[in-house]
Motif scaffolding. Structure first.
Motif, PDB file in Angstrom:
ATOM      1  N   UNK A  54       4.502  -2.377   4.899  1.00 23.36           N
ATOM      2  CA  UNK A  54       3.485  -2.309   3.853  1.00 23.36           C
ATOM      3  C   UNK A  54       4.163  -2.165   2.501  1.00 23.36           C
ATOM      4  N   UNK A  55       3.610  -2.820   1.476  1.00 18.32           N
ATOM      5  CA  UNK A  55       4.092  -2.711   0.110  1.00 18.32           C
ATOM      6  C   UNK A  55       2.874  -2.683  -0.794  1.00 18.32           C
ATOM      7  N   UNK A  56       2.687  -1.585  -1.506  1.00 16.17           N
ATOM      8  CA  UNK A  56       1.538  -1.394  -2.391  1.00 16.17           C
ATOM      9  C   UNK A  56       0.215  -1.598  -1.653  1.00 16.17           C
ATOM     10  N   UNK A  57       0.144  -1.133  -0.418  1.00 20.40           N
ATOM     11  CA  UNK A  57      -1.077  -1.227   0.363  1.00 20.40           C
ATOM     12  C   UNK A  57      -1.320  -2.574   1.006  1.00 20.40           C
TER      13      UNK A  57
END
Length: 71
Positions: A30-33
């Motif tokens: 995950x990255x920034x949601x």
């Protein structure tokens, strides 16, 4: 570039891409949601490519058929 170096670099890049796709789908990155599942993205891209390939072949066959009708 040396042919063996090119071959080795290609194999390394291919294996790296396969491992990255597998790891991103297996471990839920995950990255920034946002979910970074590269394997799913690649599958969607491949299905889109197959769809457009079939559309272009169909258009080519229609154009060839119209051309044959004119003669």
């Amino acid at each position: 570039m040396n042919k063996w170096l090119e071959l080795f670099a290609g194999v390394i890049l291919l294996v790296g891409a396969i491992l990255t796709a597998w790891a991103s789908s297996a471990y839920s990155w995950f990255l920034f949601g946002k979910d970074l599942n590269f394997l799913h993205s690649a599958w969607i891209f491949l299905k889109g490519g197959v769809f457009w390939f079939v559309i272009m072949i169909a258009l080519l066959l229609i154009l060839l058929g119209v051309n044959d009708l004119r003669e």
